[in-house]
Design a protein around this motif. Sequence first.
Motif, PDB file in Angstrom:
ATOM      1  N   VAL A  45       0.609  -0.727   0.421  1.00 14.21           N
ATOM      2  CA  VAL A  45       0.128   0.480  -0.187  1.00 14.21           C
ATOM      3  C   VAL A  45       0.847   1.238  -0.583  1.00 14.21           C
ATOM      4  N   LEU A  46       1.959   1.507   0.357  1.00 13.36           N
ATOM      5  CA  LEU A  46       2.837   2.378   1.048  1.00 13.36           C
ATOM      6  C   LEU A  46       3.214   3.089  -0.366  1.00 13.36           C
ATOM      7  N   GLU A  47       3.651   1.748  -1.153  1.00 16.79           N
ATOM      8  CA  GLU A  47       4.424   1.520  -2.399  1.00 16.79           C
ATOM      9  C   GLU A  47       3.975   2.313  -3.369  1.00 16.79           C
ATOM     10  N   ALA A  48       2.248   1.846  -3.727  1.00 20.20           N
ATOM     11  CA  ALA A  48       1.285   2.262  -4.708  1.00 20.20           C
ATOM     12  C   ALA A  48       1.538   4.007  -4.114  1.00 20.20           C
ATOM     13  N   HIS A  49       1.360   4.378  -2.721  1.00 16.57           N
ATOM     14  CA  HIS A  49       1.079   5.160  -2.916  1.00 16.57           C
ATOM     15  C   HIS A  49       2.228   6.749  -2.696  1.00 16.57           C
ATOM     16  N   MET A  50       2.833   6.174  -2.587  1.00 13.85           N
ATOM     17  CA  MET A  50       4.192   6.642  -2.713  1.00 13.85           C
ATOM     18  C   MET A  50       4.134   7.275  -4.182  1.00 13.85           C
ATOM     19  N   VAL A  51       3.952   5.933  -5.181  1.00 13.45           N
ATOM     20  CA  VAL A  51       4.168   6.502  -6.277  1.00 13.45           C
ATOM     21  C   VAL A  51       2.980   7.786  -7.446  1.00 13.45           C
ATOM     22  N   ALA A  52       1.779   7.117  -6.698  1.00 14.34           N
ATOM     23  CA  ALA A  52       0.559   7.705  -6.895  1.00 14.34           C
ATOM     24  C   ALA A  52       1.503   9.209  -6.213  1.00 14.34           C
ATOM     25  N   GLU A  53       1.262   9.880  -5.211  1.00 15.86           N
ATOM     26  CA  GLU A  53       1.740  10.661  -4.684  1.00 15.86           C
ATOM     27  C   GLU A  53       2.971  11.790  -5.679  1.00 15.86           C
ATOM     28  N   TRP A  54       4.091  11.082  -6.449  1.00 11.95           N
ATOM     29  CA  TRP A  54       5.136  11.114  -6.432  1.00 11.95           C
ATOM     30  C   TRP A  54       4.916  11.345  -7.850  1.00 11.95           C
ATOM     31  N   SER A  55       3.892  11.144  -8.655  1.00  8.69           N
ATOM     32  CA  SER A  55       2.924  11.836  -9.599  1.00  8.69           C
ATOM     33  C   SER A  55       2.023  12.582 -10.185  1.00  8.69           C
ATOM     34  N   CYS A  56       2.165  12.288  -9.297  1.00  6.88           N
ATOM     35  CA  CYS A  56       1.311  13.992  -8.521  1.00  6.88           C
ATOM     36  C   CYS A  56      -0.448  13.359  -9.108  1.00  6.88           C
ATOM     37  N   ASP A  57      -0.842  12.167  -8.631  1.00  5.38           N
ATOM     38  CA  ASP A  57      -1.703  12.165  -9.389  1.00  5.38           C
ATOM     39  C   ASP A  57      -3.158  11.638  -8.472  1.00  5.38           C
ATOM     40  N   LEU A  58      -3.920  13.165  -7.597  1.00  5.39           N
ATOM     41  CA  LEU A  58      -4.425  12.801  -7.118  1.00  5.39           C
ATOM     42  C   LEU A  58      -5.469  11.597  -6.549  1.00  5.39           C
ATOM     43  N   ASP A  59      -6.384  10.757  -7.560  1.00  2.46           N
ATOM     44  CA  ASP A  59      -7.088   9.821  -6.965  1.00  2.46           C
ATOM     45  C   ASP A  59      -6.537   8.830  -6.966  1.00  2.46           C
ATOM     46  N   ALA A  60      -5.387   9.061  -7.198  1.00  4.50           N
ATOM     47  CA  ALA A  60      -4.726   7.672  -7.241  1.00  4.50           C
ATOM     48  C   ALA A  60      -4.166   7.489  -5.896  1.00  4.50           C
ATOM     49  N   THR A  61      -3.322   8.521  -5.383  1.00  6.08           N
ATOM     50  CA  THR A  61      -3.490   8.720  -4.071  1.00  6.08           C
ATOM     51  C   THR A  61      -4.093   8.624  -2.995  1.00  6.08           C
ATOM     52  N   MET A  62      -5.138   9.444  -3.159  1.00  6.45           N
ATOM     53  CA  MET A  62      -6.537   9.079  -2.261  1.00  6.45           C
ATOM     54  C   MET A  62      -6.783   7.284  -2.120  1.00  6.45           C
ATOM     55  N   ALA A  63      -7.099   6.600  -3.264  1.00  5.94           N
ATOM     56  CA  ALA A  63      -7.219   5.826  -3.132  1.00  5.94           C
ATOM     57  C   ALA A  63      -6.682   4.829  -2.004  1.00  5.94           C
ATOM     58  N   THR A  64      -5.599   5.110  -2.029  1.00  7.84           N
ATOM     59  CA  THR A  64      -4.579   4.593  -1.341  1.00  7.84           C
ATOM     60  C   THR A  64      -4.636   4.893   0.673  1.00  7.84           C
ATOM     61  N   ILE A  65      -5.672   5.946   0.796  1.00  8.68           N
ATOM     62  CA  ILE A  65      -5.409   6.220   1.843  1.00  8.68           C
ATOM     63  C   ILE A  65      -7.516   5.732   3.247  1.00  8.68           C
ATOM     64  N   THR A  66      -7.503   5.286   4.690  1.00  9.16           N
ATOM     65  CA  THR A  66      -8.990   5.671   4.539  1.00  9.16           C
ATOM     66  C   THR A  66      -9.508   6.531   4.305  1.00  9.16           C
ATOM     67  N   ARG A  67     -10.672   6.045   4.566  1.00 10.88           N
ATOM     68  CA  ARG A  67     -12.222   7.479   5.247  1.00 10.88           C
ATOM     69  C   ARG A  67     -11.795   7.592   6.615  1.00 10.88           C
ATOM     70  N   ALA A  68     -11.118   7.021   7.255  1.00  5.71           N
ATOM     71  CA  ALA A  68     -11.279   7.027   8.770  1.00  5.71           C
ATOM     72  C   ALA A  68     -10.780   7.219   9.646  1.00  5.71           C
ATOM     73  N   ASP A  69     -10.801   8.570   9.655  1.00  8.59           N
ATOM     74  CA  ASP A  69      -9.947   9.943   9.841  1.00  8.59           C
ATOM     75  C   ASP A  69      -8.939   9.999   9.594  1.00  8.59           C
ATOM     76  N   PRO A  70      -7.993   9.971   8.165  1.00 14.09           N
ATOM     77  CA  PRO A  70      -7.245  10.066   8.646  1.00 14.09           C
ATOM     78  C   PRO A  70      -6.278  11.379   8.674  1.00 14.09           C
ATOM     79  N   PHE A  71      -5.170  11.802   8.808  1.00 11.35           N
ATOM     80  CA  PHE A  71      -4.287  12.447   8.786  1.00 11.35           C
ATOM     81  C   PHE A  71      -2.695  12.543   8.559  1.00 11.35           C
ATOM     82  N   GLN A  72      -2.626  13.539   8.845  1.00  9.93           N
ATOM     83  CA  GLN A  72      -1.535  14.355   8.282  1.00  9.93           C
ATOM     84  C   GLN A  72      -0.474  14.606   8.865  1.00  9.93           C
ATOM     85  N   VAL A  73       0.681  15.101  10.037  1.00  6.10           N
ATOM     86  CA  VAL A  73       0.786  16.238  11.348  1.00  6.10           C
ATOM     87  C   VAL A  73       2.542  15.854  10.502  1.00  6.10           C
ATOM     88  N   MET A  74       3.259  17.188  10.858  1.00  7.57           N
ATOM     89  CA  MET A  74       4.452  17.266  10.495  1.00  7.57           C
ATOM     90  C   MET A  74       4.266  18.349  11.682  1.00  7.57           C
TER      91      MET A  74
END
Length: 184
Positions: A45-74
């Motif tokens: 899943v992470l490999e698919a996520h990274m390829v999608a994100e680094w390819s700047c494909d928003l829909d494919a990136t989001m296809a790798t993320i759960t809808r159950a309270d996702p998050f991003q923290v820096m």
Amino acid sequence: MSARPTAQGPEVAVREAGMATRADFDFSAEVTMAGGAAARRNWEVLEAHMVAEWSCDLDATMATITRADPFQVMHATGLHVRGWDNVREFYRRRMETFQGQGFFARRWVVADEVIVGNGQFRGTPKGVFFGTPTGGKRLCLPMTVWIYFGDGLLRGEATYLDGLELRRQIEHGAPDGAESEAVW
């Protein structure tokens, strides 16, 4: 073409989108599997996520993320994003501000509920990047990312780096030779 999650999983959605593949990016880091079947699935899943994100494909990136309270923290910038729509907006802005591979891992530890990556962020973001305005200078920072999973998908990322060094590099750019500094 818009990528959609399929019964086969998010990596199939990435391939169906016709975007870059794993071979287009640097996956040369050491990988330690510290779990079982769930850890192996998380890595896929992470490999698919990274390829999608680094390819700047928003829909494919989001296809790798759960809808159950996702998050991003820096932690270095105070960025804290929660919820599907907010995470989607985070990725949309990230793809405008910075394109391509940004995290170059040296090592990964892959477990049943979390993956930890240690490496460097390298790139030249333009605009607001992880909650911080940038001016288009080259950045190269040691970084660690904890990636959490749920529902068989990526749940969220918590990123750690030196906030003072980030601010210094945003103003002055990365020092010459930063990519080769032995910080490991």
